[in-house]
Design a protein around this motif. Structure first.
Motif: not given
Ligand code: N01
Length: 530
Positions: A48, A54, A149, A181, A183-186, A325, A347, A374, A377
């Motif tokens: 992406y 990081d 969804y 989403g 998290g780190s990806s978003g 994280r 929310r 995003a 997993f």
């Molecule tokens: O995933 P996440 P990620 N409807 O699980 C939301 C590594 N990483 O891919 O917190 C709407 O962290 C969810 O919301 P909530 C790193 O270890 C590393 O971003 O469940 N939203 C959250 O905001 C990282 O921690 C790098 O309320 C929904 C997001 O989606 C791990 O991978 C880069 C939902 C998920 O965040 C995962 O990161 C990227 C729904 N149905 C990732 N379900 C580096 O930099 C979930 N969410 C190396």
């Protein structure tokens, strides 16, 4: 049936390739089975915009070859996904690894064959191997959630999952884009996509803490300086709790004079990225210390966002800094000051459904050309349990782990002889610089397999007692931390129905290595070898 190979490794990511190299050097014939048509694991899939590591490039790299670390030239402090994938491919070529990697090979089942004292491994396409040992290097973040969804099938726009980003370029120029989403990806993709899209809406369910990456190009001078002292840097990383090389200030954050602490936080904020949480020894251990750090981070986030309502929504609430994280970002919060970007708090106004043209929340309907998930997993166990692993007496690993993953040292499971895990639950894994902790485990496994071969020991099984002791130890160490205060993927809260147990080992990379070393010194106690 007869044995084809000493070791089969599943997964050709950073861990699996390193295992292949190590086992081969020790004279164990090894094959790596990889489901994809390319090596690289997560770095092959997460293409992406804005994807980068990081952990600093100099530390997120193999330490096993001094020549390799001297030859390779990182261009940025935090390497992008394409650069890391190039590195992995370079390593595969440099050490002639590809000849033992079978791509396009998705393992369906692995069954322990007691009579052969070996594993029978079946691929989905019918191919079969018999291996003395089986090593799972399938990754912790490699089974993306299939978030769907209602109404999504009717949506006429494009849906993309961040962890299955297409290889061909995705044109987002001038498009109306949604990211679900944060998290780190978003967080990583938001500033980059905001520059391309006509309009970007970020759907946030939980505001997360994030610290700046302080990314920069690596100058020739810095490259020379790091390479001149690389051994010391590697040793520092191995001997730090996180594998990042940071040794926290040994004082409590609560004991330090407020001005001094502010200066220390400021310096860490501007330079350390993920290491910010290690400014003082007890930020992840003590609620008062954590509250001070959380307050600092919230203040810094608030300073970056102009609109008061958006600012308030972006501030993490109700959980201590670092217990989910944190992200490491490059301009995430400031992106919300742009006219073409908005935050949707799901929310407050949850997504109800997809429409033909976009997304409907409880408050409004919005049109999008592209929706990006995003959403994370099925962490730690998702990719392990996708494979039907059948141990002694026909018991599956899914059955054995019905109450949550249990192992000895995060490496072996009672009832599953000759099966080993790299980076799995019960090891430092995602609480560490995972490449450092994985190399420790692989070095140790190499030695174990060589010891067994040299002593004519065909069968290696963790004892029930050792496993119970390790699980108790993992839990005891977790209780010393703040991680149990927050629902997160560390405790299995990311998937409905998943057992709620703390999965990684929080005793640190150095502490973990010492326990591995002691086990080896004592002739691998905790393992029954015959
Ligand atoms: O995933 P996440 P990620 N409807 O699980 C939301 C590594 N990483 O891919 O917190 C709407 O962290 C969810 O919301 P909530 C790193 O270890 C590393 O971003 O469940 N939203 C959250 O905001 C990282 O921690 C790098 O309320 C929904 C997001 O989606 C791990 O991978 C880069 C939902 C998920 O965040 C995962 O990161 C990227 C729904 N149905 C990732 N379900 C580096 O930099 C979930 N969410 C190396």
């Amino acid at each position: 049936m007869s044995v084809d190979v000493d070791v089969i490794v599943i997964g050709a990511g950073l861990a699996g390739l390193r295992a292949l190299y190590g086992f081969r050097c020790e004279g164990h014939s090894t094959i790596v089975l990889e489901a994809s048509d390319e090596i690289g694991g997560v770095w092959n899939f997460n293409r992406y915009p804005g994807a980068r590591c990081d952990v600093e490039s100099f530390d997120y790299s193999y330490r096993f070859s001094e020549e390799l670390e001297q030859e390779w030239r990182w261009s940025e402090r935090y390497a992008t996904q394409p650069e890391i994938l190039r590195y992995i491919n370079h390593v595969a070529d440099r050490f002639d690894l590809r000849r033992d990697v079978k791509l396009n090979t998705r393992v369906r089942q692995a069954q322990w064959e007691e009579a052969l004292c070996a594993w029978r491994i079946d691929a989905e396409d019918g191919r079969r191997w018999i291996a003395r040992r089986l090593v799972m290097a399938v990754g912790q973040l490699s089974t993306p959630k299939d978030t769907v969804y209602p109404g999504q099938d009717d949506y006429q726009g494009r849906v993309i999952y961040s962890a299955r980003w297409p290889r061909e370029p995705v044109d987002l120029d001038g498009k109306r884009v949604a990211i679900i989403g944060t998290g780190s990806s978003g967080v990583q993709m938001t500033p980059v996509i905001a520059e391309q899209a006509a309009h970007l809406a970020v759907f946030q369910r939980t505001a997360n803490y994030s610290v700046p990456a302080a990314n920069a190009p690596v100058s020739d001078e810095e490259d020379r300086a790091v390479k001149a002292a690389y051994r010391e840097r590697r040793e520092k990383a191995r001997n730090s709790p996180s594998g990042l090389g940071f040794i926290p200030d040994p004082r409590s954050a609560t004991e330090v004079d407020a001005d001094e602490r502010e200066r220390a936080f400021e310096a860490a904020w501007n330079r350390l990225g993920f290491g910010f949480s290690l400014t003082y020894k007890d930020i992840l251990l003590d609620e008062d210390a954590n509250a001070i750090a959380s307050e600092f981070v919230c203040r810094k986030i608030a300073e970056q966002v102009e609109d008061p309502r958006t600012r308030d929504k972006l501030l993490p609430k109700g959980f201590p800094f670092g217990t989910r994280r944190p992200s490491v970002d490059s301009g995430y919060f400031k992106t919300f000051n742009r006219d073409n970007v908005r935050l949707v708090d799901i929310r407050e106004t949850p997504i109800e459904r997809f429409t033909e043209t976009g997304i409907e929340t409880t408050a409004e309907s919005m049109d999008f050309d592209v929706v990006i998930y995003a959403t994370g997993f099925d962490v730690f166990t998702g990719s392990i349990l996708k494979i039907d692993l059948v141990g002694t007496g026909g018991r599956t690993l899914s059955e054995a782990w019905a109450g949550g993953p249990a192992s000895h040292l995060g490496i072996a499971v009672h009832g599953f002889p000759n099966l080993f895990f790299i980076g799995g639950p019960g090891s430092p894994s995602l609480l560490s610089n995972v490449i450092v902790s994985s190399e420790e485990q692989i070095d140790w496994l190499e030695a174990l397999l060589t010891y067994a071969r040299d002593h004519d020991l065909d069968r290696i099984e963790a004892t029930k007692q050792a496993q119970a002791d390790w699980v108790a130890h993992v839990n005891e160490r977790a209780r010393e931390t703040l991680y149990l205060k927050t629902p997160s993927y560390y405790v299995g809260a990311e998937m409905p129905g998943k057992p709620q147990v703390f999965m990684p080992y929080s005793g640190g990379v150095r502490g973990y290595r010492r326990l591995l070393e002691k086990t080896a010194e004592r002739g691998y106690d905790g393992f029954e070898m015959t």
